[in-house]
Motif scaffolding. Structure first.
Motif, PDB file in Angstrom:
ATOM      1  N   PRO A 162       1.186   1.945  10.029  1.00 45.16           N
ATOM      2  CA  PRO A 162       1.794   0.707  10.018  1.00 45.16           C
ATOM      3  C   PRO A 162       2.154   0.576   8.298  1.00 45.16           C
ATOM      4  O   PRO A 162       2.971  -0.325   7.998  1.00 45.16           O
ATOM      5  CB  PRO A 162       0.788  -0.145  10.293  1.00 45.16           C
ATOM      6  CG  PRO A 162      -0.414   0.577  10.675  1.00 45.16           C
ATOM      7  CD  PRO A 162       0.092   1.732  10.583  1.00 45.16           C
ATOM      8  N   ALA A 163       1.387   1.009   7.258  1.00 52.56           N
ATOM      9  CA  ALA A 163       1.339   1.153   5.979  1.00 52.56           C
ATOM     10  C   ALA A 163       0.482   2.336   5.456  1.00 52.56           C
ATOM     11  O   ALA A 163      -0.380   2.929   6.197  1.00 52.56           O
ATOM     12  CB  ALA A 163       0.873   0.077   5.323  1.00 52.56           C
ATOM     13  N   ALA A 164       0.851   2.904   4.385  1.00 52.26           N
ATOM     14  CA  ALA A 164       0.017   3.779   3.606  1.00 52.26           C
ATOM     15  C   ALA A 164      -1.375   3.492   3.659  1.00 52.26           C
ATOM     16  O   ALA A 164      -1.845   2.515   3.035  1.00 52.26           O
ATOM     17  CB  ALA A 164       0.502   4.409   2.510  1.00 52.26           C
ATOM     18  N   PRO A 165      -2.421   4.215   4.422  1.00 59.10           N
ATOM     19  CA  PRO A 165      -3.840   4.084   4.441  1.00 59.10           C
ATOM     20  C   PRO A 165      -4.278   3.976   2.845  1.00 59.10           C
ATOM     21  O   PRO A 165      -4.021   5.045   2.114  1.00 59.10           O
ATOM     22  CB  PRO A 165      -4.356   5.302   5.205  1.00 59.10           C
ATOM     23  CG  PRO A 165      -3.218   5.621   5.943  1.00 59.10           C
ATOM     24  CD  PRO A 165      -2.195   5.372   5.350  1.00 59.10           C
ATOM     25  N   LYS A 166      -5.030   2.737   2.550  1.00 63.51           N
ATOM     26  CA  LYS A 166      -5.409   2.753   1.314  1.00 63.51           C
ATOM     27  C   LYS A 166      -6.336   3.890   0.850  1.00 63.51           C
ATOM     28  O   LYS A 166      -6.158   4.392  -0.332  1.00 63.51           O
ATOM     29  CB  LYS A 166      -6.470   1.528   1.154  1.00 63.51           C
ATOM     30  CG  LYS A 166      -6.371   0.978  -0.353  1.00 63.51           C
ATOM     31  CD  LYS A 166      -6.900  -0.565  -0.266  1.00 63.51           C
ATOM     32  CE  LYS A 166      -7.680  -0.917  -1.482  1.00 63.51           C
ATOM     33  NZ  LYS A 166      -9.196  -0.896  -1.207  1.00 63.51           N
ATOM     34  N   PRO A 167      -7.285   4.263   1.571  1.00 65.40           N
ATOM     35  CA  PRO A 167      -8.184   5.640   1.031  1.00 65.40           C
ATOM     36  C   PRO A 167      -7.317   6.695   0.857  1.00 65.40           C
ATOM     37  O   PRO A 167      -7.975   7.534  -0.041  1.00 65.40           O
ATOM     38  CB  PRO A 167      -9.105   5.589   2.205  1.00 65.40           C
ATOM     39  CG  PRO A 167      -9.163   4.526   2.909  1.00 65.40           C
ATOM     40  CD  PRO A 167      -7.703   3.915   2.938  1.00 65.40           C
ATOM     41  N   GLU A 182       6.141   5.440   7.735  1.00 62.40           N
ATOM     42  CA  GLU A 182       5.570   4.193   7.814  1.00 62.40           C
ATOM     43  C   GLU A 182       6.664   3.310   8.336  1.00 62.40           C
ATOM     44  O   GLU A 182       7.747   3.548   8.650  1.00 62.40           O
ATOM     45  CB  GLU A 182       5.540   3.643   6.401  1.00 62.40           C
ATOM     46  CG  GLU A 182       4.397   3.866   5.789  1.00 62.40           C
ATOM     47  CD  GLU A 182       4.375   3.175   4.235  1.00 62.40           C
ATOM     48  OE1 GLU A 182       3.831   3.801   3.404  1.00 62.40           O
ATOM     49  OE2 GLU A 182       5.014   2.102   4.132  1.00 62.40           O
ATOM     50  N   GLY A 183       5.892   2.393   9.418  1.00 59.10           N
ATOM     51  CA  GLY A 183       7.118   1.437  10.219  1.00 59.10           C
ATOM     52  C   GLY A 183       6.142   0.797  11.450  1.00 59.10           C
ATOM     53  O   GLY A 183       5.016   0.565  11.171  1.00 59.10           O
ATOM     54  N   THR A 184       7.134   0.446  12.580  1.00 62.99           N
ATOM     55  CA  THR A 184       6.505   0.335  13.553  1.00 62.99           C
ATOM     56  C   THR A 184       5.839   1.467  14.556  1.00 62.99           C
ATOM     57  O   THR A 184       6.003   2.560  14.122  1.00 62.99           O
ATOM     58  CB  THR A 184       7.406  -0.320  14.756  1.00 62.99           C
ATOM     59  OG1 THR A 184       8.512   0.429  14.737  1.00 62.99           O
ATOM     60  CG2 THR A 184       8.269  -1.724  13.770  1.00 62.99           C
ATOM     61  N   ALA A 216      -8.874   3.043  11.367  1.00 60.89           N
ATOM     62  CA  ALA A 216      -9.277   1.969  11.024  1.00 60.89           C
ATOM     63  C   ALA A 216      -8.125   1.401   9.953  1.00 60.89           C
ATOM     64  O   ALA A 216      -7.975   0.365   9.600  1.00 60.89           O
ATOM     65  CB  ALA A 216     -10.611   2.303   9.890  1.00 60.89           C
ATOM     66  N   TYR A 217      -7.207   2.277   9.381  1.00 60.70           N
ATOM     67  CA  TYR A 217      -6.277   1.875   8.543  1.00 60.70           C
ATOM     68  C   TYR A 217      -4.808   2.287   9.263  1.00 60.70           C
ATOM     69  O   TYR A 217      -3.832   2.581   8.567  1.00 60.70           O
ATOM     70  CB  TYR A 217      -6.166   2.335   7.286  1.00 60.70           C
ATOM     71  CG  TYR A 217      -7.303   1.977   6.247  1.00 60.70           C
ATOM     72  CD1 TYR A 217      -7.213   0.982   5.337  1.00 60.70           C
ATOM     73  CD2 TYR A 217      -8.733   2.615   6.406  1.00 60.70           C
ATOM     74  CE1 TYR A 217      -8.253   0.427   4.543  1.00 60.70           C
ATOM     75  CE2 TYR A 217      -9.791   2.232   5.687  1.00 60.70           C
ATOM     76  CZ  TYR A 217      -9.635   1.143   4.748  1.00 60.70           C
ATOM     77  OH  TYR A 217     -10.549   0.540   4.159  1.00 60.70           O
ATOM     78  N   GLY A 218      -4.910   2.322  10.480  1.00 68.65           N
ATOM     79  CA  GLY A 218      -3.629   2.758  11.399  1.00 68.65           C
ATOM     80  C   GLY A 218      -3.672   1.566  12.454  1.00 68.65           C
ATOM     81  O   GLY A 218      -4.018   0.522  12.162  1.00 68.65           O
ATOM     82  N   TRP A 219      -3.145   2.199  13.551  1.00 65.77           N
ATOM     83  CA  TRP A 219      -3.063   1.309  14.669  1.00 65.77           C
ATOM     84  C   TRP A 219      -4.118   1.209  15.525  1.00 65.77           C
ATOM     85  O   TRP A 219      -5.080   2.266  15.581  1.00 65.77           O
ATOM     86  CB  TRP A 219      -1.799   1.837  15.490  1.00 65.77           C
ATOM     87  CG  TRP A 219      -0.688   1.451  14.589  1.00 65.77           C
ATOM     88  CD1 TRP A 219       0.082   2.776  14.215  1.00 65.77           C
ATOM     89  CD2 TRP A 219       0.308   0.533  14.513  1.00 65.77           C
ATOM     90  NE1 TRP A 219       1.282   2.344  13.614  1.00 65.77           N
ATOM     91  CE2 TRP A 219       1.463   0.845  13.956  1.00 65.77           C
ATOM     92  CE3 TRP A 219       0.306  -0.679  14.961  1.00 65.77           C
ATOM     93  CZ2 TRP A 219       2.478   0.342  13.569  1.00 65.77           C
ATOM     94  CZ3 TRP A 219       1.290  -1.657  14.805  1.00 65.77           C
ATOM     95  CH2 TRP A 219       2.423  -1.288  13.804  1.00 65.77           C
ATOM     96  N   GLU A 220      -4.309   0.053  16.451  1.00 64.62           N
ATOM     97  CA  GLU A 220      -5.435   0.319  17.635  1.00 64.62           C
ATOM     98  C   GLU A 220      -4.718   1.342  18.839  1.00 64.62           C
ATOM     99  O   GLU A 220      -3.533   1.372  19.006  1.00 64.62           O
ATOM    100  CB  GLU A 220      -5.551  -0.979  18.173  1.00 64.62           C
ATOM    101  CG  GLU A 220      -6.228  -2.250  17.295  1.00 64.62           C
ATOM    102  CD  GLU A 220      -6.526  -3.323  17.720  1.00 64.62           C
ATOM    103  OE1 GLU A 220      -6.074  -3.490  19.065  1.00 64.62           O
ATOM    104  OE2 GLU A 220      -7.413  -4.042  17.324  1.00 64.62           O
TER     105      GLU A 220
END
Ligand code: SAM
Length: 227
Positions: A162-167, A182-184, A216-220
């Motif tokens: 969904p967005a670049a994972p912060k870590p 990145e996107g839907t 955790a920094y992506g999709w479910e």
């Protein structure tokens, strides 16, 4: 050389035709990337029943409902990533291990993370059969990165975020490059991040369609879990 992988695995002619087309279409411009595609036998990364399709420019099903990405999409991402034999790479989403093998040929070493154990085992078997000794594959949530081995010169994400994972941004070296779709869940754009000191630049490039990055920094996942 980390690999004595000049195995006569067949399909060399079809592989050459595939690389020739990627050159002609302007997808590959870097001779080292062309060489990697010439050498790594893609058919060995898909089920035997699909070997005849291995050098067509299409994604193919592997195990666990996942896919090996389309050669032109991998080639495009590698061109943007700019791997080099003196650089350390983090890859998220090992899948079949095909892109991992290409990266192993092009880089100093590759740390690759896959969330599905069966796939990681499959990829390890594929990559080690080619005698690469510069690859480590582990099973966990790749959106967290791999702190113990950070920072990385290059990071490549092979699933849709969904967005670049912060870590991952934090674990990118100064001067490093990160490529991430990145996107839907259905449609994404390849994004290139470059880090210079404290400054991170983002460039949005071409449209792609990847399976979702779950974590955790992506999709479910389909059960609503993000781990
Ligand atoms: N490039 C790979 C190849 O050459 O076969 C194909 C990658 S496939 C399109 C995407 C992979 O990302 C899947 O194997 C999937 O299980 C994995 N994946 C999804 N979310 C992940 C996560 N958070 N951490 C690690 N792997 C993940």
């Amino acid at each position: 050389m980390k690999s004595e992988l000049i195995i006569d695995s067949g399909f060399a002619f079809r592989r050459s035709l595939m690389v020739e087309k990627l050159w002609r279409d302007g997808v590959i411009t870097n001779p080292s990337i062309a060489e990697a595609f010439e050498i790594i036998p893609r058919h060995l990364f898909v089920p035997k029943s699909l070997w005849h399709k291995a050098y067509e420019d299409q994604p193919l099903p592997i195990i666990h409902d996942q896919t090996i990405s389309q050669p032109s999409v991998i080639a495009n991402m590698l061109e943007i990533l700019e791997p080099r034999k003196d650089l350390r790479v983090l890859e998220i989403g090992t899948g079949s291990g095909y892109q991992t093998a290409l990266l192993a040929f092009l880089s100093k070493c590759v740390f690759s993370i896959e969330r599905i154990k069966r796939l990681a085992d499959y990829a390890r078997a594929n990559v080690y059969a080619l005698k690469f000794d510069n690859v480590t594959i582990q099973v966990f949530d790749g959106t967290l990165g791999w702190k113990a081995n950070a920072p990385f010169d290059r990071i490549i994400v092979s699933a849709a975020a969904p967005a670049a994972p912060k870590p991952l941004l934090e674990q990118l070296k100064d001067g490093g490059r990160m490529v991430v779709p990145e996107g839907t869940r259905d449609k994404q754009h390849i994004c290139l991040y470059t880090k210079v000191g404290n400054k991170i630049e983002r460039v949005v490039l071409n449209e792609v369609s990847f399976v979702p990055l779950i974590g955790a920094y992506g999709w479910e996942d389909s059960c609503g879990n993000s781990s």
